[in-house]
Design an enzyme around this catalytic site. Structure first.
Site, PDB file in Angstrom:
ATOM      1  N   LYS A  49      40.647  66.274 138.879  1.00 17.87           N
ATOM      2  CA  LYS A  49      40.238  67.043 140.073  1.00 17.87           C
ATOM      3  C   LYS A  49      39.890  68.479 139.684  1.00 17.87           C
ATOM      4  O   LYS A  49      38.940  69.061 140.202  1.00 17.87           O
ATOM      5  CB  LYS A  49      41.349  66.997 141.132  1.00 17.87           C
ATOM      6  CG  LYS A  49      41.392  65.652 141.830  1.00 17.87           C
ATOM      7  CD  LYS A  49      42.655  65.396 142.624  1.00 17.87           C
ATOM      8  CE  LYS A  49      42.659  63.940 143.103  1.00 17.87           C
ATOM      9  NZ  LYS A  49      43.946  63.467 143.583  1.00 17.87           N
ATOM     10  N   GLN A  93      49.325  65.836 145.881  1.00 19.36           N
ATOM     11  CA  GLN A  93      49.146  64.633 145.079  1.00 19.36           C
ATOM     12  C   GLN A  93      50.284  63.644 145.347  1.00 19.36           C
ATOM     13  O   GLN A  93      51.460  64.002 145.294  1.00 19.36           O
ATOM     14  CB  GLN A  93      49.097  65.011 143.584  1.00 19.36           C
ATOM     15  CG  GLN A  93      48.783  63.859 142.654  1.00 19.36           C
ATOM     16  CD  GLN A  93      47.365  63.312 142.801  1.00 19.36           C
ATOM     17  OE1 GLN A  93      46.450  64.022 143.201  1.00 19.36           O
ATOM     18  NE2 GLN A  93      47.179  62.048 142.483  1.00 19.36           N
ATOM     19  N   ASP A 116      42.069  65.268 152.187  1.00 18.14           N
ATOM     20  CA  ASP A 116      42.346  63.846 151.938  1.00 18.14           C
ATOM     21  C   ASP A 116      42.163  63.011 153.210  1.00 18.14           C
ATOM     22  O   ASP A 116      42.131  61.789 153.149  1.00 18.14           O
ATOM     23  CB  ASP A 116      43.808  63.668 151.503  1.00 18.14           C
ATOM     24  CG  ASP A 116      43.986  63.604 149.991  1.00 18.14           C
ATOM     25  OD1 ASP A 116      43.105  63.059 149.315  1.00 18.14           O
ATOM     26  OD2 ASP A 116      45.022  64.103 149.513  1.00 18.14           O
TER      27      ASP A 116
END
Ligand code: GUN
Length: 287
Positions: A49, A93, A116
């Site tokens: 990322k 995460q 997300d």
């Protein structure tokens, strides 16, 4: 004759678009990644990322936290990122360490920074036809199918898997394109015949070898979201090679859906940044 849906190539195109759009609009986007603990796979994902952000000209900072920290401490930290006006997107995460309730930590992410699409507000918007930031994997699959001109309207799309992150939102995005959608899962009876009637088969079960040749209609499109390790430790999807061979198009693993997921994250960070500044980017993926 079967062809691949080249996620690596399309992802590179999306990331280039994001980089160019940010530049053209003089937009400085920033992502905060919260990484808790020492899960090796998570560390690798986060490195990827960071690299994607670098490619796109997005400022990215990873906030690493000890896996022994208390849940409240991590939640408060996410709250401080939420309040920080310099941050456009927050990504926690997953998985979090076992002693933490992920939902409680994720609840601290404000919807406008939820790149997300994990928050209740953004999920609600998605299912009511008012999507803002879309979940990265399903959005990546949609972009990939669009790039290859795969028709969806009126087609039978079968999704195997009903997770909140992939299966359910995938079904919704396909419905939005007027597909007829069937969602299958571990309790589905007669999986073989249902899959055999699919024009587009989306395998997101996390079960290597689940989809075999006899489950695929000749000329169907296979999207393999599976990300498994086989007995030799090699990365593989949910479908067998023989299943791919009867399809017209399929996504390879690796190099199919994975890169698209990462590219859509970059798109979401850009969209979040633009939204927070009231900017209309006139961008292809914009809602
Ligand atoms: N862990 C594995 N995939 C993902 C993802 O897409 N988002 C987050 N937040 N964690 C993950």
């Amino acid at each position: 004759m079967t062809h691949i849906l080249d996620g690596k190539m399309v992802a590179a195109k999306v990331k280039k678009e994001v980089a160019e759009t940010l530049k053209a609009n003089g937009l400085h986007a920033s992502l905060a990644v919260v990484l808790v603990g020492d899960d090796p796979a998570s560390h690798i994902y986060v490195e990827h990322k960071n690299k994607d952000c670098e490619e796109c000209g997005v400022f990215c900072r990873t906030h690493w936290m000890d896996g022994n920290f208390k849940q409240d401490f991590v939640a408060n930290y996410v709250q401080s990122l939420a309040r920080n006006n310099d941050i456009d997107g927050i990504l926690v995460q997953l998985p979090l360490p076992e002693h933490m309730n992920a939902a409680k930590v994720l609840a601290e992410i404000p919807p406008e920074k939820d790149v997300d699409c994990f928050t209740t507000a953004n999920i609600g918007r998605l299912y009511s036809g008012d999507a803002f930031l879309k979940p990265c994997t399903p959005a990546g699959v949609m972009r990939l199918l669009d790039e290859y001109g795969i028709p969806l309207s009126g087609k039978h799309c079968v999704v195997i898997g009903r997770s909140n992150v992939v299966g359910k939102p995938m079904a919704q995005l396909l419905l939005d394109e007027n597909a007829t959608v069937t969602v299958c899962h571990s309790k589905t009876e007669n999986l073989r015949d249902i899959c055999r009637s699919a024009d587009v088969l989306i395998a997101a079960a996390g079960n290597p070898g689940l989809v075999t040749r006899d489950m695929v209609k000749d000329g169907a499109v296979i999207v393999d979201v599976g990300m498994n390790r086989n007995a030799d430790g090699k990365l593989c999807g949910d479908c067998t090679r023989e299943a791919y061979e009867v399809s017209r198009f399929y996504t390879p693993v690796p190099g199919g859906v994975g890169p698209m997921t990462r590219a859509m994250l970059m798109q979401n960070v850009m969209m979040a940044a633009a939204n927070r500044r009231g900017l209309d980017l006139n961008y292809k993926g914009e809602n």
